[in-house]
Design a protein around this motif. Structure first.
Motif, PDB file in Angstrom:
ATOM      1  N   GLN A  47       0.820  -1.201   0.000  1.00  0.00           N
ATOM      2  CA  GLN A  47       0.000   0.000   0.000  1.00  0.00           C
ATOM      3  C   GLN A  47       0.857   1.254   0.000  1.00  0.00           C
ATOM      4  N   THR A  49       1.303   4.968   1.755  1.00  0.00           N
ATOM      5  CA  THR A  49       1.045   5.427   3.119  1.00  0.00           C
ATOM      6  C   THR A  49       1.195   6.929   3.211  1.00  0.00           C
ATOM      7  N   ILE A 306      -9.685  -2.108   4.387  1.00  0.00           N
ATOM      8  CA  ILE A 306      -9.622  -0.942   5.260  1.00  0.00           C
ATOM      9  C   ILE A 306     -11.053  -0.531   5.560  1.00  0.00           C
ATOM     10  N   THR A 362      -5.624   3.164   0.172  1.00  0.00           N
ATOM     11  CA  THR A 362      -5.426   4.001   1.347  1.00  0.00           C
ATOM     12  C   THR A 362      -6.387   5.167   1.269  1.00  0.00           C
ATOM     13  N   HIS A 364      -6.851   8.775   2.077  1.00  0.00           N
ATOM     14  CA  HIS A 364      -6.131   9.980   2.481  1.00  0.00           C
ATOM     15  C   HIS A 364      -7.050  10.834   3.351  1.00  0.00           C
TER      16      HIS A 364
END
Length: 551
Positions: A47, A49, A306, A362, A364
């Motif tokens: 991923q 980050t 997630i 991910t 943000h």
């Protein structure tokens, strides 16, 4: 036997011959922001980050490089490798010290092939790569790291160890590595912990993970619990309890306290193209979704889920299994199991949209999802993409620490912090916070803070944390130190505002009063004996340093 990650990747990169037309996104927006292969080696892994500067950071797998990329897609090479590290499939995590940490299978190709754990310190134009520790033998297939509340990093390897069935280890940020468990394999405990997903630390303080093989004669994998000292307990055997097998994606703990994960295959093997499931800490398994590569435009997920700010779960499926790759995708699943394909990607040879998503997405703090693919794009070396949903998700703040005492420092990531005027913990204003930059601040947990969301006020805008911050109780003293049943004892400390229970040597006080955040009074109950005083609040328990003596 399921193929190893390396075999699957090489098969995907070198031997794919299927050709499919790209499929359009379904009322969502997928945008390619950058094509890898210009200033880096391409083929990103794991991923991306978010860092303290609001940019995203990642690593490429093939003769690796570490890159920084803005949410708009402007890339800067932070560390060029070419021969110094490779097979870094797990991405990196952001440590509470501002450095990034990750694992590679190979370090210094010409001198040391064992791989290990590294630290990366970002810089304005370039960063610093430091090897923290080497594994004792090559080919251990390490997974991603996680940082626990004790400040140590924890990880697992698929191979090596006393029984060559994998290990779990901890490592300090200074590089002191300790093996905390050697997996035995077989029906008594998991063999070969997942190489592509990290352990997690749950609200109970224990670590949780998955084993892709072992746990059962059919090697379908399981979910396990591990103490930070390395004591392992199988929570759910996926062969015996459900329709899932080969849980490469690991598990995460949802906001409801349950554990959610994805598997590459169904049970029995070949019955479907993967699953999404949830399991309780007691091992109760629930199937949420069964993938069908054709109708879902993707399948065989190997990346972790997630949980986004809308409460739903998001990830990618790379579509690869057993020597071939079909369609990959970006998908959403609700906690009740309602599934949506957000964007479908064609298999190799793929289009400029990219294919073979290389890790989870991910979210943000601007609300948008970002991710990478290993192939496709203008140069065929993968792409960096954004994924929005409808309705759009709002900006928020992200906190690195999950819990702490009054007086603890909490790291907060976000945007617009130069205009921040207030930080609150469960609605209680922090008396001290420091604006380090427009995208990073630190705040001190104030007296009176309660377990809840952290908010940052910027003019007329208030950003709320995705995570709940738990304020831990702490006992500093009590008076008197002894007395008979019926004695009123004053207990002093911090974080006492939400105390819900007081015990004297495990006997519950039937009467107690929360006087303030720093004081509770409790009456010694009938049946109490000499021992420690323990108070309970939403973050857990706190125990007195000395015993109360019952006369």
């Amino acid at each position: 036997m399921l193929q190893t990650r390396k075999t699957l990747l090489m098969t995907a990169l070198m031997a794919l011959t299927l050709t499919f037309a790209p499929r359009a996104a379904q009322a969502q927006t997928y945008t390619v922001l950058n094509n890898f292969g210009i200033i880096d080696q391409g083929f990103p892994g794991g991923q991306v980050t978010q860092g303290r500067d609001g940019n995203l950071y990642g690593i490429t797998t093939n003769d690796g490089a570490i890159y920084r990329i803005t949410p708009a897609g402007v890339e800067t090479l932070q560390v060029g490798s070419i021969g110094h590290f490779s097979n870094c499939y797990s991405g990196m995590i952001l440590g509470t010290d501002g450095n990034f940490y990750g694992t590679c299978e190979v370090f210094d190709v010409n001198t040391n092939n064992n791989g290990g754990v590294f630290k990366f310190t970002p810089g304005t134009s370039s960063g610093t790569f430091t090897i923290l520790a080497n594994f004792s033998s090559p080919g251990q297939l390490p997974g991603p790291l996680m940082q626990a509340a004790d400040g140590n990093l924890y990880g697992a390897t698929q191979l090596a160890g006393t029984f060559n069935a994998g290990t779990a280890y901890k490592i300090t940020t200074a590089g002191v590595m300790t093996t905390i468990h050697n997996f035995v394999g077989g029906p008594t405990e998991p063999a070969q912990p997942t190489p592509t997903a990290p352990l997690i630390q749950a609200k109970d303080g224990n670590l949780y993970g998955t084993a892709t093989n072992g746990c059962h004669a059919n090697n379908s994998g399981c979910v396990f619990k591990m103490s930070t000292a390395g004591v392992v307990t199988i929570i759910a055997d996926l062969n015996q309890t459900g329709n899932s097998s080969y849980p490469y994606a690991g598990v995460i703990q949802g906001s409801d306290g349950l554990f959610y994960g994805a598997t590459q295959l169904g049970n029995p093997v070949g019955a479907n193209d993967g699953t999404v499931y949830k399991v309780t800490a007691a091992g109760t398994y629930t199937l949420l979704h069964t993938f069908n590569e054709t109708t879902d435009n993707g399948g065989f997920p190997t990346s972790a889920l997630i949980q986004a700010t809308d409460g739903n779960f998001y990830s990618t499926a790379n579509g690869c299994y057993a020597g071939g790759c079909q369609s990959g995708n970006v998908f959403k699943v609700t906690p009740r199991g309602v599934y949506t394909t957000l964007t479908a990607l064609s298999p190799s040879p793929c289009t400029n949209n990219g294919c073979l998503p290389s890790g989870p997405v991910t979210q943000h703090t601007n609300g948008t999802f970002y991710g990478t693919t290993q192939q496709g794009g203008t140069f065929g070396h993968g792409v960096f993409f954004s994924q929005t949903v409808s309705p759009a998700l709002a900006a928020f703040v992200s906190i690195q620490q999950k819990n702490g005492n009054v007086g603890a420092t909490v790291n907060v990531l976000g945007q617009g912090f130069n205009g921040a005027t207030a930080v609150k913990f469960g609605g209680v204003a922090a008396t001290s916070f420091t604006k380090v930059s427009d995208t990073f601040l630190t705040a001190i947990v104030p007296t009176g803070a309660i377990t809840g969301k952290i908010t940052v006020t910027e003019g007329a805008t208030t950003l709320t944390s995705a995570q709940t911050y738990s304020v831990k109780a702490k006992l500093t003293s009590f008076t008197p130190s002894s007395g008979p049943v019926g004695t009123l004892v004053t207990i002093n400390g911090t974080g006492l505002k939400q105390v819900s229970k007081v015990t004297f040597n495990n006997v519950t006080a039937t009467s107690f009063t929360v006087v303030s955040d720093s004081k509770v009074t409790a009456t010694v109950p009938t049946g109490a004996t000499t021992g420690k005083i323990v108070v309970t609040n939403p973050a857990g328990t706190a125990t007195s340093a000395t015993s109360f003596t019952v006369n």
